[in-house]
Design a protein around this motif. Structure first.
Motif, PDB file in Angstrom:
ATOM      1  N   LEU A   5      -7.043 -28.938 -21.183  1.00 13.75           N
ATOM      2  CA  LEU A   5      -8.317 -28.259 -21.367  1.00 13.75           C
ATOM      3  C   LEU A   5      -8.993 -28.066 -20.003  1.00 13.75           C
ATOM      4  O   LEU A   5      -9.616 -27.018 -19.765  1.00 13.75           O
ATOM      5  N   ALA A   6      -8.867 -29.017 -19.117  1.00 16.46           N
ATOM      6  CA  ALA A   6      -9.459 -28.900 -17.786  1.00 16.46           C
ATOM      7  C   ALA A   6      -8.771 -27.790 -17.010  1.00 16.46           C
ATOM      8  O   ALA A   6      -9.416 -27.024 -16.267  1.00 16.46           O
ATOM      9  N   SER A   7      -7.477 -27.672 -17.140  1.00 12.75           N
ATOM     10  CA  SER A   7      -6.791 -26.607 -16.420  1.00 12.75           C
ATOM     11  C   SER A   7      -7.169 -25.244 -17.005  1.00 12.75           C
ATOM     12  O   SER A   7      -7.288 -24.250 -16.275  1.00 12.75           O
ATOM     13  N   SER A   8      -7.415 -25.145 -18.312  1.00  8.83           N
ATOM     14  CA  SER A   8      -7.851 -23.887 -18.919  1.00  8.83           C
ATOM     15  C   SER A   8      -9.235 -23.521 -18.418  1.00  8.83           C
ATOM     16  O   SER A   8      -9.532 -22.342 -18.145  1.00  8.83           O
ATOM     17  N   VAL A   9     -10.111 -24.530 -18.289  1.00 11.98           N
ATOM     18  CA  VAL A   9     -11.472 -24.259 -17.805  1.00 11.98           C
ATOM     19  C   VAL A   9     -11.396 -23.799 -16.355  1.00 11.98           C
ATOM     20  O   VAL A   9     -12.103 -22.866 -15.946  1.00 11.98           O
ATOM     21  N   THR A  10     -10.567 -24.426 -15.560  1.00 10.13           N
ATOM     22  CA  THR A  10     -10.433 -24.036 -14.159  1.00 10.13           C
ATOM     23  C   THR A  10      -9.871 -22.620 -14.069  1.00 10.13           C
ATOM     24  O   THR A  10     -10.330 -21.802 -13.249  1.00 10.13           O
ATOM     25  N   SER A  11      -8.916 -22.335 -14.883  1.00 17.04           N
ATOM     26  CA  SER A  11      -8.329 -21.001 -14.873  1.00 17.04           C
ATOM     27  C   SER A  11      -9.368 -19.979 -15.324  1.00 17.04           C
ATOM     28  O   SER A  11      -9.466 -18.870 -14.767  1.00 17.04           O
ATOM     29  N   LEU A  12     -10.168 -20.318 -16.314  1.00 18.77           N
ATOM     30  CA  LEU A  12     -11.215 -19.418 -16.789  1.00 18.77           C
ATOM     31  C   LEU A  12     -12.276 -19.223 -15.713  1.00 18.77           C
ATOM     32  O   LEU A  12     -12.760 -18.095 -15.510  1.00 18.77           O
ATOM     33  N   GLN A  13     -12.649 -20.292 -15.003  1.00 18.89           N
ATOM     34  CA  GLN A  13     -13.647 -20.168 -13.933  1.00 18.89           C
ATOM     35  C   GLN A  13     -13.101 -19.296 -12.805  1.00 18.89           C
ATOM     36  O   GLN A  13     -13.830 -18.480 -12.220  1.00 18.89           O
ATOM     37  N   SER A  14     -11.841 -19.463 -12.483  1.00 18.00           N
ATOM     38  CA  SER A  14     -11.260 -18.642 -11.419  1.00 18.00           C
ATOM     39  C   SER A  14     -11.206 -17.181 -11.858  1.00 18.00           C
ATOM     40  O   SER A  14     -11.441 -16.253 -11.064  1.00 18.00           O
ATOM     41  N   SER A  15     -10.909 -16.926 -13.137  1.00 16.75           N
ATOM     42  CA  SER A  15     -10.904 -15.559 -13.652  1.00 16.75           C
ATOM     43  C   SER A  15     -12.317 -14.975 -13.606  1.00 16.75           C
ATOM     44  O   SER A  15     -12.506 -13.784 -13.263  1.00 16.75           O
ATOM     45  N   LEU A  16     -13.337 -15.787 -13.935  1.00 16.89           N
ATOM     46  CA  LEU A  16     -14.722 -15.304 -13.892  1.00 16.89           C
ATOM     47  C   LEU A  16     -15.140 -14.975 -12.462  1.00 16.89           C
ATOM     48  O   LEU A  16     -15.838 -13.991 -12.220  1.00 16.89           O
ATOM     49  N   GLN A  17     -14.720 -15.843 -11.535  1.00 20.16           N
ATOM     50  CA  GLN A  17     -15.060 -15.597 -10.133  1.00 20.16           C
ATOM     51  C   GLN A  17     -14.390 -14.298  -9.659  1.00 20.16           C
ATOM     52  O   GLN A  17     -15.001 -13.482  -8.959  1.00 20.16           O
ATOM     53  N   LEU A  18     -13.152 -14.091 -10.044  1.00 17.54           N
ATOM     54  CA  LEU A  18     -12.426 -12.869  -9.693  1.00 17.54           C
ATOM     55  C   LEU A  18     -13.107 -11.649 -10.325  1.00 17.54           C
ATOM     56  O   LEU A  18     -13.259 -10.600  -9.690  1.00 17.54           O
ATOM     57  N   LEU A  19     -13.559 -11.810 -11.559  1.00 16.85           N
ATOM     58  CA  LEU A  19     -14.269 -10.728 -12.244  1.00 16.85           C
ATOM     59  C   LEU A  19     -15.592 -10.441 -11.563  1.00 16.85           C
ATOM     60  O   LEU A  19     -15.969  -9.269 -11.397  1.00 16.85           O
ATOM     61  N   ASP A  20     -16.324 -11.482 -11.118  1.00 18.58           N
ATOM     62  CA  ASP A  20     -17.584 -11.273 -10.396  1.00 18.58           C
ATOM     63  C   ASP A  20     -17.348 -10.527  -9.082  1.00 18.58           C
ATOM     64  O   ASP A  20     -18.108  -9.617  -8.709  1.00 18.58           O
ATOM     65  N   ASN A  21     -16.285 -10.923  -8.385  1.00 19.36           N
ATOM     66  CA  ASN A  21     -15.953 -10.223  -7.129  1.00 19.36           C
ATOM     67  C   ASN A  21     -15.619  -8.754  -7.400  1.00 19.36           C
ATOM     68  O   ASN A  21     -16.028  -7.861  -6.649  1.00 19.36           O
ATOM     69  N   SER A  22     -14.883  -8.500  -8.458  1.00 18.08           N
ATOM     70  CA  SER A  22     -14.522  -7.121  -8.819  1.00 18.08           C
ATOM     71  C   SER A  22     -15.766  -6.327  -9.177  1.00 18.08           C
ATOM     72  O   SER A  22     -15.921  -5.160  -8.779  1.00 18.08           O
ATOM     73  N   ILE A  23     -16.692  -6.954  -9.927  1.00 20.25           N
ATOM     74  CA  ILE A  23     -17.933  -6.271 -10.323  1.00 20.25           C
ATOM     75  C   ILE A  23     -18.772  -5.969  -9.088  1.00 20.25           C
ATOM     76  O   ILE A  23     -19.333  -4.872  -8.959  1.00 20.25           O
ATOM     77  N   SER A  24     -18.879  -6.917  -8.166  1.00 20.18           N
ATOM     78  CA  SER A  24     -19.683  -6.663  -6.962  1.00 20.18           C
ATOM     79  C   SER A  24     -19.046  -5.570  -6.095  1.00 20.18           C
ATOM     80  O   SER A  24     -19.733  -4.733  -5.513  1.00 20.18           O
ATOM     81  N   THR A  25     -17.713  -5.568  -6.027  1.00 21.02           N
ATOM     82  CA  THR A  25     -17.027  -4.509  -5.272  1.00 21.02           C
ATOM     83  C   THR A  25     -17.252  -3.153  -5.935  1.00 21.02           C
ATOM     84  O   THR A  25     -17.551  -2.155  -5.253  1.00 21.02           O
ATOM     85  N   LEU A  26     -17.128  -3.103  -7.261  1.00 16.49           N
ATOM     86  CA  LEU A  26     -17.368  -1.838  -7.975  1.00 16.49           C
ATOM     87  C   LEU A  26     -18.827  -1.414  -7.834  1.00 16.49           C
ATOM     88  O   LEU A  26     -19.120  -0.229  -7.684  1.00 16.49           O
ATOM     89  N   ASP A  27     -19.745  -2.389  -7.878  1.00 12.83           N
ATOM     90  CA  ASP A  27     -21.169  -2.079  -7.759  1.00 12.83           C
ATOM     91  C   ASP A  27     -21.472  -1.482  -6.388  1.00 12.83           C
ATOM     92  O   ASP A  27     -22.226  -0.508  -6.278  1.00 12.83           O
ATOM     93  N   SER A  28     -20.894  -2.062  -5.342  1.00 11.47           N
ATOM     94  CA  SER A  28     -21.137  -1.501  -3.999  1.00 11.47           C
ATOM     95  C   SER A  28     -20.520  -0.104  -3.874  1.00 11.47           C
ATOM     96  O   SER A  28     -21.054   0.766  -3.190  1.00 11.47           O
ATOM     97  N   GLY A  29     -19.408   0.136  -4.527  1.00  7.63           N
ATOM     98  CA  GLY A  29     -18.787   1.469  -4.505  1.00  7.63           C
ATOM     99  C   GLY A  29     -19.559   2.472  -5.316  1.00  7.63           C
ATOM    100  O   GLY A  29     -19.690   3.636  -4.947  1.00  7.63           O
ATOM    101  N   VAL A  30     -20.124   2.052  -6.459  1.00  3.35           N
ATOM    102  CA  VAL A  30     -20.854   2.960  -7.337  1.00  3.35           C
ATOM    103  C   VAL A  30     -22.267   3.194  -6.819  1.00  3.35           C
ATOM    104  O   VAL A  30     -22.866   4.235  -7.076  1.00  3.35           O
ATOM    105  N   ASN A  31     -22.821   2.246  -6.074  1.00  3.71           N
ATOM    106  CA  ASN A  31     -24.155   2.414  -5.501  1.00  3.71           C
ATOM    107  C   ASN A  31     -24.236   3.670  -4.641  1.00  3.71           C
ATOM    108  O   ASN A  31     -25.248   4.353  -4.612  1.00  3.71           O
ATOM    109  N   ASP A  32     -23.201   3.993  -3.923  1.00  6.23           N
ATOM    110  CA  ASP A  32     -23.161   5.142  -3.016  1.00  6.23           C
ATOM    111  C   ASP A  32     -22.639   6.399  -3.712  1.00  6.23           C
ATOM    112  O   ASP A  32     -22.380   7.400  -3.064  1.00  6.23           O
TER     113      ASP A  32
END
Length: 179
Positions: A5-32
């Protein structure tokens, strides 16, 4: 199971962090995005037309201009003809005046010769004798002088009438050309 369960939570947190990075990258691209739309928008500097449309435009322009050009050409040709007739008229007048000038000294000299001969004959006859023959010679001299002057007047009248007839012919040609 806790470790899985701890490894699933870590994997989920890493996926969320990756998703946040993707959203911020898309946001900076869409802002312009509005600026990119304007930059990437194509501007037509030259409009391309199909060839038949271009030909139609050329023909309509030609149809508009042709009557004006024809009118201007006719006006210019009429003016050139008028100037040519005027030039011919002035040349004829010049020739007539030259003829008069050249004939006047000759006629004056011939008239003065006839007058001088008549005066000399008259003086000689008056000094010598006053017979019927001398008055006849003086009368002949006077008649000759009158005839020479009449000839000059008639020559001048003929030249003037010839000039008038040529001018009337030109006017007639001009009026026929105008119709």
């Amino acid at each position: 199971m806790a470790s899985s369960l701890a490894s699933s939570v870590t994997s989920l947190q890493s996926s969320l962090q990756l998703l946040d990075n993707s959203i911020s990258t898309l946001d900076s691209g869409v802002n312009d995005f509005p600026r990119l739309c304007k930059v990437l928008q194509t501007t037509r500097h030259f409009e391309l037309l199909p060839e038949p449309t271009l030909r139609e435009a050329q023909e309509s322009l030609l149809d508009e201009i042709t009557p004006s050009i024809a009118h201007l050409l006719s006006l210019s040709s009429n003016h050139v003809e008028r100037l040519a007739r005027r030039e011919q008229s002035l040349k004829a007048k010049c020739d007539l005046q030259e003829g008069r000038l050249s004939s006047n000294p000759e006629s004056r000299s011939s008239a003065s010769r006839a007058q001088g001969q008549g005066n000399a004959a008259l003086r000689g006859r008056l000094a010598g004798s006053s017979s019927a023959g001398s008055s006849s010679a003086a009368a002949k001299a006077l008649e000759l002088r009158r005839l020479v002057q009449k000839k000059e007047r008639l020559k001048y009248a003929v030249d003037r009438l010839e000039l008038q007839s040529t001018q009337r012919e030109r006017q007639l040609r001009k009026s026929m050309a105008a119709q």
